[in-house]
Design a protein around this motif. Structure first.
Motif, PDB file in Angstrom:
ATOM      1  N   ASN A 180     -24.018  10.480   8.092  1.00  0.00           N
ATOM      2  CA  ASN A 180     -22.952  10.523   9.082  1.00  0.00           C
ATOM      3  C   ASN A 180     -23.439  11.365  10.256  1.00  0.00           C
ATOM      4  O   ASN A 180     -24.456  12.054  10.145  1.00  0.00           O
ATOM      5  CB  ASN A 180     -21.648  11.070   8.479  1.00  0.00           C
ATOM      6  CG  ASN A 180     -21.741  12.543   8.125  1.00  0.00           C
ATOM      7  OD1 ASN A 180     -21.820  13.411   8.998  1.00  0.00           O
ATOM      8  ND2 ASN A 180     -21.738  12.838   6.816  1.00  0.00           N
ATOM      9  N   ASP A 185     -25.512   4.978  11.952  1.00  0.00           N
ATOM     10  CA  ASP A 185     -25.965   6.377  11.905  1.00  0.00           C
ATOM     11  C   ASP A 185     -27.430   6.462  11.512  1.00  0.00           C
ATOM     12  O   ASP A 185     -28.195   7.264  12.064  1.00  0.00           O
ATOM     13  CB  ASP A 185     -25.121   7.168  10.905  1.00  0.00           C
ATOM     14  CG  ASP A 185     -23.686   7.333  11.363  1.00  0.00           C
ATOM     15  OD1 ASP A 185     -23.443   7.247  12.583  1.00  0.00           O
ATOM     16  OD2 ASP A 185     -22.806   7.534  10.500  1.00  0.00           O
ATOM     17  N   TYR A 193     -22.751  14.113  11.422  1.00  0.00           N
ATOM     18  CA  TYR A 193     -22.825  15.555  11.201  1.00  0.00           C
ATOM     19  C   TYR A 193     -23.772  15.925  10.055  1.00  0.00           C
ATOM     20  O   TYR A 193     -23.835  17.092   9.659  1.00  0.00           O
ATOM     21  CB  TYR A 193     -21.429  16.111  10.902  1.00  0.00           C
ATOM     22  CG  TYR A 193     -20.482  15.984  12.064  1.00  0.00           C
ATOM     23  CD1 TYR A 193     -20.435  16.959  13.055  1.00  0.00           C
ATOM     24  CD2 TYR A 193     -19.639  14.880  12.176  1.00  0.00           C
ATOM     25  CE1 TYR A 193     -19.560  16.837  14.131  1.00  0.00           C
ATOM     26  CE2 TYR A 193     -18.767  14.754  13.249  1.00  0.00           C
ATOM     27  CZ  TYR A 193     -18.733  15.737  14.215  1.00  0.00           C
ATOM     28  OH  TYR A 193     -17.869  15.612  15.283  1.00  0.00           O
ATOM     29  N   GLY A 240     -17.914  15.597   8.979  1.00  0.00           N
ATOM     30  CA  GLY A 240     -18.557  14.374   8.520  1.00  0.00           C
ATOM     31  C   GLY A 240     -17.668  13.554   7.609  1.00  0.00           C
ATOM     32  O   GLY A 240     -17.613  12.319   7.719  1.00  0.00           O
ATOM     33  N   ARG A 242     -20.537   9.715   1.990  1.00  0.00           N
ATOM     34  CA  ARG A 242     -20.545  10.580   3.174  1.00  0.00           C
ATOM     35  C   ARG A 242     -21.901  10.683   3.861  1.00  0.00           C
ATOM     36  O   ARG A 242     -21.980  11.184   4.982  1.00  0.00           O
ATOM     37  CB  ARG A 242     -20.040  11.969   2.803  1.00  0.00           C
ATOM     38  CG  ARG A 242     -20.971  12.795   1.915  1.00  0.00           C
ATOM     39  CD  ARG A 242     -20.235  14.045   1.443  1.00  0.00           C
ATOM     40  NE  ARG A 242     -21.085  15.018   0.791  1.00  0.00           N
ATOM     41  CZ  ARG A 242     -21.501  14.949  -0.469  1.00  0.00           C
ATOM     42  NH1 ARG A 242     -21.129  13.909  -1.210  1.00  0.00           N
ATOM     43  NH2 ARG A 242     -22.258  15.902  -0.983  1.00  0.00           N
ATOM     44  N   TYR A 243     -22.971  10.236   3.212  1.00  0.00           N
ATOM     45  CA  TYR A 243     -24.296  10.282   3.843  1.00  0.00           C
ATOM     46  C   TYR A 243     -24.808   8.863   4.056  1.00  0.00           C
ATOM     47  O   TYR A 243     -24.715   8.038   3.148  1.00  0.00           O
ATOM     48  CB  TYR A 243     -25.294  11.040   2.958  1.00  0.00           C
ATOM     49  CG  TYR A 243     -24.952  12.482   2.714  1.00  0.00           C
ATOM     50  CD1 TYR A 243     -24.481  13.301   3.737  1.00  0.00           C
ATOM     51  CD2 TYR A 243     -25.101  13.041   1.444  1.00  0.00           C
ATOM     52  CE1 TYR A 243     -24.169  14.622   3.503  1.00  0.00           C
ATOM     53  CE2 TYR A 243     -24.795  14.373   1.208  1.00  0.00           C
ATOM     54  CZ  TYR A 243     -24.322  15.157   2.243  1.00  0.00           C
ATOM     55  OH  TYR A 243     -24.019  16.475   2.013  1.00  0.00           O
TER      56      TYR A 243
END
Length: 272
Positions: free
Chosen positions: A28, A247, A30, A224, A25-26
């Motif tokens: 992203n 990103d 958000y 995200g 998830r990182y």
């Protein structure tokens, strides 16, 4: 003082996709405040078929200005201006039973506010058995979605150190002053009561501010995750990795965050 915050929602994606997206998830769009993620430990237990992971996240984060105004001048020294903090994350994934539990906690400013967030990801389930470490038994009729339950604990210990030190100091009476000990003790309840009232009010205010900030962070975290899940659905892992690259470049440029620090100084000066 201790405060709790709970929330629950569903992802319209199956559990395997959601559990994979969690670890990807990182970055992203958000989560521009997340600077790096490092795996500290990861191991798989063949008997239980469970994956255990410990990660450390470095995030761009400062104490809210409203909280800083409550702190005595110089209480945090230069730490309040560093603009970054470490978050420790532990997770357990059971792909066979269809659940994942996570726990994250801050490693900075714990004397001001300690935040412990626990999440449970699972395929839709019926009531869980008592004592079961999983999040519940799987309901096979809704395998296309994933339930998420979040429980966050806020604990502020600000001011307790000084209060305890004062009580310990007052409790130690030298032998030569034993005659006046009773007189000194008469003064303690009134002083202790006022100190406790002031400290608890400040702690409660800090915890409420932390709770409000956590609510906003949970919404961004969900957004995200949905971005990552959408990339998985449209192009698989290749699209997720390509999206992470885009990103990262959008946030830090083609050189990445650390080269930018070396060239231009502290990255924390940028807006969040």
């Amino acid at each position: 003082m201790v405060k709790f915050y709970e929330s629950s929602f569903n992802y319209e994606y199956p559990f395997p996709a959601v559990s994979l997206a969690y670890f990807l998830r990182y970055p992203n769009p958000y989560a521009k405040h997340v600077l790096s993620t490092d795996v500290i430990d990861r191991h798989f237990e063949p008997d239980s078929q469970r994956l255990y992971t410990t990660r450390l996240h470095l995030k761009r984060s400062k104490l809210p200005p409203a909280v800083l105004k409550l702190m005595p001048k110089g209480f945090l020294g230069s730490r309040s201006d560093t603009g970054q903090s470490y978050i420790l994350e532990k997770s357990i994934v059971d792909a066979r039973e269809g659940w994942m539990t996570t726990e994250t906690k801050n490693l900075e400013w714990t004397g001001v506010l300690s935040v412990i967030e626990k999440q449970c990801y699972k395929r839709p389930s019926v009531a869980s058995a008592e004592g079961d470490r999983s999040c519940g038994r799987v309901n096979d009729t809704k395998l296309g979605t994933t339930e998420v339950t979040t429980s966050t604990t806020f604990v502020s210990r600000f001011g307790q150190g000084g209060l305890r030190a004062g009580k310990r100091k007052a409790a130690v009476v030298p032998p030569e002053n034993e005659a006046t000990a009773d007189t000194a003790e008469d003064d303690l309840p009134k002083k202790g009561f006022l100190s406790s009232w002031s400290t608890s009010s400040l702690q409660r205010t800090i915890e409420i501010m932390g709770m409000r900030r956590t609510r906003e962070a949970l919404l961004k975290s969900k957004d995200g995750m949905n971005v990552v899940l959408g990339r998985l659905r449209s192009g698989g892992l290749v699209e997720v990795l390509e999206g992470m690259r885009r990103d990262r470049e959008a946030m830090y440029g083609p050189d990445g965050p650390w080269k930018r620090v070396w060239k231009h100084g502290n990255i924390m000066e940028d807006d969040e």
